[in-house]
Write a protein that holds these residues in place. Structure first.
Motif, mmCIF file in Angstrom:
data_model
loop_
_atom_site.group_PDB
_atom_site.id
_atom_site.type_symbol
_atom_site.label_atom_id
_atom_site.label_comp_id
_atom_site.label_asym_id
_atom_site.label_seq_id
_atom_site.Cartn_x
_atom_site.Cartn_y
_atom_site.Cartn_z
ATOM 1 N N THR A 1 0.774 -1.115 0.014
ATOM 2 C CA THR A 1 -0.020 0.023 -0.055
ATOM 3 C C THR A 1 0.625 1.277 -0.103
ATOM 4 N N TYR A 2 0.216 2.486 0.283
ATOM 5 C CA TYR A 2 0.984 3.640 0.355
ATOM 6 C C TYR A 2 0.670 4.648 1.276
ATOM 7 N N GLN A 3 1.459 5.854 1.313
ATOM 8 C CA GLN A 3 0.796 6.744 1.836
ATOM 9 C C GLN A 3 0.904 8.272 1.238
ATOM 10 N N THR A 4 0.011 9.230 1.715
ATOM 11 C CA THR A 4 0.260 10.640 1.224
ATOM 12 C C THR A 4 0.607 11.524 2.328
ATOM 13 N N SER A 5 1.376 12.355 2.025
ATOM 14 C CA SER A 5 1.983 13.492 2.984
ATOM 15 C C SER A 5 1.625 14.665 2.454
ATOM 16 N N ILE A 6 0.690 15.437 2.661
ATOM 17 C CA ILE A 6 0.316 16.438 2.162
ATOM 18 C C ILE A 6 0.837 17.690 1.944
ATOM 19 N N ASN A 7 1.117 18.322 0.966
ATOM 20 C CA ASN A 7 1.785 19.372 0.365
ATOM 21 C C ASN A 7 0.983 20.095 -0.605
ATOM 22 N N PRO A 8 1.756 21.249 -1.200
ATOM 23 C CA PRO A 8 0.786 21.945 -2.061
ATOM 24 C C PRO A 8 0.537 21.584 -3.618
ATOM 25 N N LEU A 9 1.182 20.266 -3.991
ATOM 26 C CA LEU A 9 0.864 19.618 -5.155
ATOM 27 C C LEU A 9 -0.164 18.726 -5.047
ATOM 28 N N TYR A 10 -0.887 18.820 -3.894
ATOM 29 C CA TYR A 10 -1.818 17.782 -3.617
ATOM 30 C C TYR A 10 -3.274 18.803 -4.178
ATOM 31 N N TRP B 1 0.096 17.153 6.933
ATOM 32 C CA TRP B 1 1.369 17.186 7.481
ATOM 33 C C TRP B 1 1.719 18.542 7.978
ATOM 34 N N PHE B 2 2.492 18.573 9.140
ATOM 35 C CA PHE B 2 2.834 19.845 9.937
ATOM 36 C C PHE B 2 3.489 20.834 8.838
ATOM 37 N N PRO B 3 4.297 20.779 7.930
ATOM 38 C CA PRO B 3 5.182 21.719 7.127
ATOM 39 C C PRO B 3 4.214 22.639 6.333
ATOM 40 N N TYR B 4 3.095 22.285 6.200
ATOM 41 C CA TYR B 4 2.168 23.135 5.274
ATOM 42 C C TYR B 4 0.905 23.299 6.330
ATOM 43 N N GLY C 1 3.679 27.631 24.419
ATOM 44 C CA GLY C 1 4.851 28.266 23.652
ATOM 45 C C GLY C 1 4.407 28.552 22.240
ATOM 46 N N GLY C 2 3.133 27.999 22.077
ATOM 47 C CA GLY C 2 2.674 27.887 20.430
ATOM 48 C C GLY C 2 1.683 29.040 20.250
ATOM 49 N N GLU C 3 1.321 29.683 21.490
ATOM 50 C CA GLU C 3 0.360 30.959 21.248
ATOM 51 C C GLU C 3 0.487 31.711 20.239
ATOM 52 N N ASN C 4 1.796 32.295 19.894
ATOM 53 C CA ASN C 4 1.960 33.323 18.906
ATOM 54 C C ASN C 4 2.445 32.782 17.606
ATOM 55 N N VAL C 5 2.448 31.582 17.356
ATOM 56 C CA VAL C 5 2.955 30.974 16.165
ATOM 57 C C VAL C 5 1.903 31.170 15.113
ATOM 58 N N THR C 6 2.343 31.728 13.856
ATOM 59 C CA THR C 6 1.549 32.201 12.867
ATOM 60 C C THR C 6 2.060 31.245 11.736
ATOM 61 N N ALA C 7 0.820 30.630 10.886
ATOM 62 C CA ALA C 7 0.880 30.016 9.784
ATOM 63 C C ALA C 7 1.415 30.753 8.618
ATOM 64 N N PRO C 8 2.400 30.442 7.938
ATOM 65 C CA PRO C 8 2.807 31.199 6.702
ATOM 66 C C PRO C 8 1.677 30.984 5.603
ATOM 67 N N PRO C 9 1.906 31.717 4.475
ATOM 68 C CA PRO C 9 1.109 31.326 3.228
ATOM 69 C C PRO C 9 0.973 30.053 3.000
ATOM 70 N N VAL C 10 -0.019 29.536 2.174
ATOM 71 C CA VAL C 10 -0.437 28.132 2.266
ATOM 72 C C VAL C 10 0.710 27.308 1.343
ATOM 73 N N ASN C 11 1.388 27.819 0.666
ATOM 74 C CA ASN C 11 2.424 26.994 -0.293
ATOM 75 C C ASN C 11 3.617 27.054 0.490
#
Length: 531
Positions: free
Chosen positions: A58-67, A99-102, A160-170
């Motif tokens: 079988t396989y996995q997806t690890s979500i990133n902008p190309l999905y 996945w967390f990098p995005y 410690g994560g209260e002020n973490v801001t997500a960057p633009p989607v990609n």
């Protein structure tokens, strides 16, 4: 017993070119045979013995902008093809990991609820980017069972994560999931987030913290996995992971009573304390907390200027991991219960920063997957998952975007077409479907030892299959002995590279009414059906 012999040549009629400009014919093969002579090695199969195993590919997806499947700026121009390729795989128990990098593709609540001075309440729940991917995924699955893992939780729920801001989607942001201590030590806040996600995607909708209903979906989820590589992503110790699992899973089970639960998802190696702690029922909060499965990962890692020494490094890495799997299965057996705990190796791949550009790299990486599959089938590992569908070089997404492990990609990141890894998996899924099989004793002797790997299986239908891998850079020939007929499918070293290959022509076929050889070139993978 049946015998598979490995010679130094081949004959038979191939159904496709094995070189882009050279059609291999029976006469060409015969000439090679006449020139080479004997020098046989042998793969012996005892079809009368062997353990039962439910091992399947079988396989996995690890979500990133190309999905991405939304219609907003920066969306993917290959995702339609990617999800169509996923549908063609027809895989069971694939693993889906936002996945967390995005963060904007993975987290549906990027900021905490707000109670306003005027008495109103608002939340940040937003599925704008996540829904289109999830909908496309379930359409591609077409009813096949799957493993869901929304591993990434809102960073504001961690100290410690209260002020973490997500960057633009990609934009890749590896600092998003850095929290090691949840701000709610009872884990109730984290559990509430995952329960709402489960309700949204499996029960038709959920009510947020402010009482607003969000209409969702009624998708079928077979397994729910709790966190991903928690010893790295959240620095959890074994007892801490148990505590979180025990707090979250009973609440998820109340929402999804028919779902099984999967624990650990370890990314490190020789982490015996996690297995011993998780599988020990007495170390959990309650005796009825379901422990249905354990998951762990393996990537062969490294670079080299040439493909041959890289191959030696990679296959040695697989061998070391197989030794580790034997210890994991022994721990499982020691803590065995009436209902067996299933094992998932649900991330398998190659991590290279430079060598993925070498000719033959993706064939090498596909061969390491098939080699590992052959080694763990007799160990009764149920799920063997290739990682991942889409990796990419950053410039495929934007001029300044970071690479997303292109060495792990199963497709061309410019077109979405499958490369050698994709087609090896597709071939193996088609030939080795879900179900209990027999893994027969299979040994390689003489000239093929250390070069050819093989594992014989009898399927629930009674069909006999032999997975054969050439781990070397020189051709070898596999012959089905005992004057038996066979049909084989194979993925060869002209299948393609990161830029894909030619559709159906990527999987070659050969058949023979008698015991004639099948040539396997550099890093070829074949599945032989013994008639």
């Amino acid at each position: 017993k049946a015998t598979v012999s490995v010679l130094n040549c081949t004959r038979g009629v191939l159904s496709r070119p094995v070189q882009r400009k050279t059609m291999v014919t029976a006469g060409w093969c015969a000439a090679l045979l006449a020139a080479s002579g004997a020098g046989a090695a042998q793969v012996d199969v005892d079809w009368t013995a062997g353990p039962q195993t439910a091992t399947h590919p079988t396989y996995q997806t690890s979500i990133n902008p190309l999905y991405r499947r939304d219609a907003l700026p920066g969306t993917s121009n290959i995702s339609a093809t990617v999800f169509e390729k996923m549908k063609e795989l027809r895989a069971d128990y694939m693993r889906h990991v936002p996945w967390f990098p995005y963060p904007r593709l993975a987290v549906a609540e990027l900021a905490p609820p707000v109670q306003h001075p005027n008495g109103t309440c608002t939340t940040s729940w937003d599925f704008t980017y996540i829904d289109p991917i999830t909908n496309a995924l379930f359409e591609a699955l077409d009813g096949h069972p799957m493993v869901m893992n929304f591993a990434t939780s809102p960073e504001w729920m961690w100290v410690g994560g209260e002020n973490v801001t997500a960057p633009p989607v990609n934009i890749q942001f590896e600092g998003y999931e850095a929290g090691a201590t949840p701000r709610d030590s009872s884990y109730a806040e984290l559990a509430g987030y995952w329960v709402r996600l489960a309700q949204y995607y499996t029960q038709g909708g959920m009510v947020d913290e402010c009482g607003k209903f969000h209409k969702g979906y009624k998708y079928d989820v077979a397994w729910w996995e709790v966190l991903n590589e928690p010893e790295g992503e959240h620095k959890f110790q074994p007892a801490e992971y148990n505590a979180l699992y025990d707090a979250v899973v009973p609440q998820l089970r109340a929402v999804m009573p028919g779902v099984k639960f999967l624990g650990l998802a370890l990314g490190g190696h020789d982490e015996w304390g996690y297995y011993e702690t998780f599988l020990n029922r007495s170390l959990h909060a309650a005796p009825d907390v379901p422990i249905d499965g354990v998951s762990f990962h393996d990537y062969v890692i490294g670079d080299d200027a040439a493909i041959a020494p890289l191959a030696l490094k990679y296959f040695a890495g697989v061998d070391a991991f197989v030794a580790e799997v034997k210890t994991i299965t022994a721990i499982r057996q020691r803590h065995a219960e009436a209902t067996p705990v299933e094992l998932f190796i649900n991330e398998i791949g190659c991590l290279s920063k430079q060598s993925y550009r070498l000719p033959g790299f993706y064939n090498l990486c596909s061969a390491t997957y098939a080699y590992l599959f052959a080694k763990v089938a007799p160990l009764q590992v149920e799920h063997v998952g290739m990682s991942q569908v889409v990796g990419f070089e950053g410039h495929a997404v934007c001029p300044t975007c970071a690479n997303e492990w292109p060495s792990t990609s199963m497709v061309n990141w410019f077109s979405g077409d499958g490369n050698a890894r994709y087609h090896t998996l597709k071939m193996m899924i088609a030939n080795i479907p879900l179900g209990v099989k027999v893994a027969h004793p299979t040994t390689v002797t003489a000239a093929g030892e250390g070069v050819v790997a093989a594992q014989a299986l009898t399927l629930p239908s009674g069909a006999r299959k032999v997975v054969v891998v050439n781990t070397g850079v020189s051709p070898v020939d596999v012959v089905i002995g005992g004057n038996v007929s066979y049909a084989a499918e194979f993925v060869d070293d002209t299948t393609g590279d990161a830029f894909g290959c030619d559709g159906a022509a990527c999987i070659g076929t050969i058949s023979s009414p008698t015991a004639t050889p099948l040539r396997l070139g550099m890093f070829w993978v074949a599945v032989v059906t013994v008639m």
